[in-house]
Design an enzyme around this catalytic site. Sequence first.
Site, mmCIF file in Angstrom:
data_model
loop_
_atom_site.group_PDB
_atom_site.id
_atom_site.type_symbol
_atom_site.label_atom_id
_atom_site.label_comp_id
_atom_site.label_asym_id
_atom_site.label_seq_id
_atom_site.Cartn_x
_atom_site.Cartn_y
_atom_site.Cartn_z
ATOM 1 N N PRO A 1 -8.152 -10.850 6.077
ATOM 2 C CA PRO A 1 -9.580 -10.894 5.728
ATOM 3 C C PRO A 1 -9.752 -11.696 4.446
ATOM 4 O O PRO A 1 -9.028 -11.451 3.474
ATOM 5 C CB PRO A 1 -9.928 -9.415 5.489
ATOM 6 N N GLY B 1 1.405 -11.423 1.726
ATOM 7 C CA GLY B 1 1.604 -11.979 0.389
ATOM 8 C C GLY B 1 2.643 -13.080 0.389
ATOM 9 O O GLY B 1 3.831 -12.824 0.570
ATOM 10 N N CYS C 1 -9.151 -5.353 -3.205
ATOM 11 C CA CYS C 1 -9.891 -6.400 -3.911
ATOM 12 C C CYS C 1 -9.776 -6.192 -5.427
ATOM 13 O O CYS C 1 -10.098 -5.117 -5.942
ATOM 14 C CB CYS C 1 -11.352 -6.404 -3.485
HETATM 15 C C1 LIG Z 1 -10.513 -16.731 -0.881
HETATM 16 C C2 LIG Z 1 -9.913 -15.363 -0.650
HETATM 17 C C3 LIG Z 1 -10.739 -14.323 -0.265
HETATM 18 C C4 LIG Z 1 -10.195 -13.047 -0.035
HETATM 19 N N1 LIG Z 1 -11.019 -12.057 0.413
HETATM 20 C C5 LIG Z 1 -10.482 -10.859 0.777
HETATM 21 C C6 LIG Z 1 -11.285 -9.855 1.393
HETATM 22 O O1 LIG Z 1 -12.500 -10.039 1.627
HETATM 23 N N2 LIG Z 1 -10.676 -8.686 1.734
HETATM 24 C C7 LIG Z 1 -9.336 -8.460 1.497
HETATM 25 O O2 LIG Z 1 -8.831 -7.387 1.828
HETATM 26 N N3 LIG Z 1 -8.564 -9.402 0.925
HETATM 27 C C8 LIG Z 1 -9.093 -10.586 0.587
HETATM 28 N N4 LIG Z 1 -8.285 -11.560 0.076
HETATM 29 C C9 LIG Z 1 -6.837 -11.325 -0.049
HETATM 30 C C10 LIG Z 1 -6.107 -11.801 1.207
HETATM 31 O O3 LIG Z 1 -6.508 -11.065 2.345
HETATM 32 C C11 LIG Z 1 -4.573 -11.683 1.038
HETATM 33 O O4 LIG Z 1 -4.256 -10.340 0.794
HETATM 34 C C12 LIG Z 1 -4.042 -12.526 -0.117
HETATM 35 O O5 LIG Z 1 -4.595 -13.832 -0.108
HETATM 36 C C13 LIG Z 1 -2.507 -12.627 -0.087
HETATM 37 O O6 LIG Z 1 -2.078 -13.239 1.107
HETATM 38 P P1 LIG Z 1 -1.593 -14.789 1.139
HETATM 39 O O7 LIG Z 1 -0.502 -14.947 0.120
HETATM 40 O O8 LIG Z 1 -1.097 -15.000 2.556
HETATM 41 O O9 LIG Z 1 -2.798 -15.627 0.813
HETATM 42 C C14 LIG Z 1 -8.805 -12.824 -0.199
HETATM 43 C C15 LIG Z 1 -7.999 -13.877 -0.619
HETATM 44 C C16 LIG Z 1 -8.527 -15.138 -0.841
HETATM 45 C C17 LIG Z 1 -7.611 -16.255 -1.269
#
Ligand SMILES: Cc1cc2nc3c(=O)[nH]c(=O)nc-3n(C[C@H](O)[C@H](O)[C@H](O)COP(=O)(O)O)c2cc1C
Length: 328
Positions: free
Chosen positions: A16, A201, A100
């Site tokens: 998300p 992550g 968040c």
């Molecule tokens: C632009 C952006 C918006 C995000 N919005 C949410 C959100 O609405 N809800 C949530 O649980 N995590 C949110 N996250 C966190 C991501 O879901 C995820 O946990 C985080 O980016 C780590 O994963 P990654 O390393 O694959 O990016 C957001 C991350 C980014 C970069």
Amino acid sequence: MNIGNLAIDPPVLLAPMAGVSNRVFRAISRSQGATLCTTEMVNANALAHKSAKSYWLMELDPNETPVGIQIAGSDPDIMAAAAWEAERHGADLVDINMGCPVKKVVQNGDGSALLNDEALAVRIVKAVVQAVKIPVTVKMRAGWDHNSITAPYLAEKFQEVGVKAIGLHARTRSDQYVGPANWEYINQVRERLTIPLIGNGDVKTPEDARRMLESTGADAVMIGRASFGDPWIFRRIAHFLATGGNLPAPDADERAKMALWHLNRMVEIKGEAVAIAEMRKQLAWYLKGTPDSGEFRRRAQTLTTKVQAESLVSEWKHHARDRELTWS
Ligand SMILES: Cc1cc2nc3c(=O)[nH]c(=O)nc-3n(C[C@H](O)[C@H](O)[C@H](O)COP(=O)(O)O)c2cc1C
């Protein structure tokens, strides 16, 4: 992996992401192999006040499945009502945001602030589980900071009150997005759970995905930022997990075609002005991969009309054609 009665196979999920995982990007991710996509976070309080934006965030495409709607808030009754709305909108599962880190969210006691309040967190989860028939999941960070790694204990409590899967972003709130994710936190949660665990992550490559699954015992990987401009990552990961082989990267034509589809669908759904404003960053993410792509990305930030956007994509396609494209 099964979440309640939902089969999620292969276990490669879209995270998300506010401002990104809208219904257009979810459709693209699904078409490229993401087997579960989740909406942007929906604020339960705003929903209770009938905010049009919150209802809009919950709009799903016809036949969009499986899909999770994520809700955020810290009042158990209001969260239960939001979960009920999510179910009514056609969600296959409802996901509770306990990750968040944004200041204005945690100041309200929402998101990762709940990692500090076990009693309230459990009350919210219980209320949500009781409000809906669909499975409930929780997406959380490891804890507030490195001195309070509460996720293993909390995840076990959530399991006891009926949560069907946990998603763990392997950072603390105080980490924000700085520094590498620490997958050891996923191991620590894994030890306490029998329900599925979704690891999240810093999965950026198919090799990362396999390493996370093997080293942590997670049942699934969830991809966030690595999907920006590269929704093909879901297919590459699924293929690598199944065969150990690497799929070829999409060529310039394919990338341009995807960028244009994304653009056109956003314009259909949101209207040109809003769509172009939101697509500037998206187009910049697609138009990468050659040494000179920086100039295209810079120009993407100045777009104001659909015609300009289409012509920038077309120019990039001709520029990038016949070159070896990288992913960054
Ligand atoms: C632009 C952006 C918006 C995000 N919005 C949410 C959100 O609405 N809800 C949530 O649980 N995590 C949110 N996250 C966190 C991501 O879901 C995820 O946990 C985080 O980016 C780590 O994963 P990654 O390393 O694959 O990016 C957001 C991350 C980014 C970069």
